[in-house]
Design a protein around this motif. Structure first.
Motif, PDB file in Angstrom:
ATOM      1  N   THR A  60       0.859  -1.180   0.000  1.00  0.00           N
ATOM      2  CA  THR A  60       0.000   0.000   0.000  1.00  0.00           C
ATOM      3  C   THR A  60       0.898   1.234   0.000  1.00  0.00           C
ATOM      4  O   THR A  60       1.688   1.426   0.932  1.00  0.00           O
ATOM      5  N   VAL A  61       0.809   2.045  -1.037  1.00  0.00           N
ATOM      6  CA  VAL A  61       1.595   3.277  -1.104  1.00  0.00           C
ATOM      7  C   VAL A  61       1.016   4.269  -0.102  1.00  0.00           C
ATOM      8  O   VAL A  61      -0.189   4.510  -0.085  1.00  0.00           O
ATOM      9  N   LEU A  62       1.890   4.824   0.741  1.00  0.00           N
ATOM     10  CA  LEU A  62       1.462   5.766   1.771  1.00  0.00           C
ATOM     11  C   LEU A  62       1.709   7.213   1.389  1.00  0.00           C
ATOM     12  O   LEU A  62       0.932   8.102   1.736  1.00  0.00           O
ATOM     13  N   HIS A  63       2.828   7.470   0.708  1.00  0.00           N
ATOM     14  CA  HIS A  63       3.190   8.856   0.387  1.00  0.00           C
ATOM     15  C   HIS A  63       4.174   8.848  -0.774  1.00  0.00           C
ATOM     16  O   HIS A  63       5.044   7.980  -0.843  1.00  0.00           O
ATOM     17  N   THR A  64       4.032   9.808  -1.676  1.00  0.00           N
ATOM     18  CA  THR A  64       4.983   9.958  -2.779  1.00  0.00           C
ATOM     19  C   THR A  64       5.392  11.425  -2.899  1.00  0.00           C
ATOM     20  O   THR A  64       4.690  12.316  -2.424  1.00  0.00           O
ATOM     21  N   TYR A  65       6.538  11.645  -3.535  1.00  0.00           N
ATOM     22  CA  TYR A  65       7.006  12.995  -3.804  1.00  0.00           C
ATOM     23  C   TYR A  65       7.882  12.958  -5.051  1.00  0.00           C
ATOM     24  O   TYR A  65       8.345  11.910  -5.470  1.00  0.00           O
ATOM     25  N   THR A  66       8.102  14.117  -5.647  1.00  0.00           N
ATOM     26  CA  THR A  66       9.035  14.245  -6.763  1.00  0.00           C
ATOM     27  C   THR A  66       9.997  15.383  -6.468  1.00  0.00           C
ATOM     28  O   THR A  66       9.668  16.324  -5.750  1.00  0.00           O
TER      29      THR A  66
END
Length: 122
Positions: A60-66
């Motif tokens: 389960t993806v919780l947080h992403t950023y670029t």
């Protein structure tokens, strides 16, 4: 992030060490369950070759950023398990880098989730 983790899960669930290694950059840093930080796809391949067949991962993806157009990262909750009832819950931290138009894992780190010590303020 979602696509990289989809490919990672498919390779992990299928016990495909070569496919796993192909997801990492040549200079990747890898911290799995062991005490040693590994470097590069060959070390990653060896790590996954040692994982018993039949293990699965729920992700389960919780947080992403670029960071610009070439770097991304984030956190996922992963539960590893098998048909015999073995289970390990971890948080997975990834840093991704775009290489030749394809996202690859530059840094991989798992940390076991221990609910007994989840609140350090007690």
């Amino acid at each position: 992030m979602h696509e990289v983790l989809r490919r990672w899960k498919a390779a992990f669930d299928g016990h495909q060490p070569d496919s796993m290694a192909g997801l990492f950059t040549p200079d990747a840093l890898f911290q799995g369950f062991g005490p040693t930080v590994l470097t590069g796809p060959d070390a990653v391949r060896g790590y996954y070759e040692a994982v018993p067949a039949g293990r699965r991962a729920d992700v389960t993806v919780l947080h992403t950023y670029t960071v610009g157009e070439q770097v991304a990262g984030g956190f996922a909750a992963v539960t590893f398990g098998d048909a015999h009832g073995w289970e390990a819950r971890v948080h997975l931290s990834l840093v991704l880098r775009r290489d030749d138009g394809d996202w690859r894992i530059r840094q991989y780190h798992v940390s076991r989730v221990d609910t007994e010590h989840s609140d350090l303020s007690r």
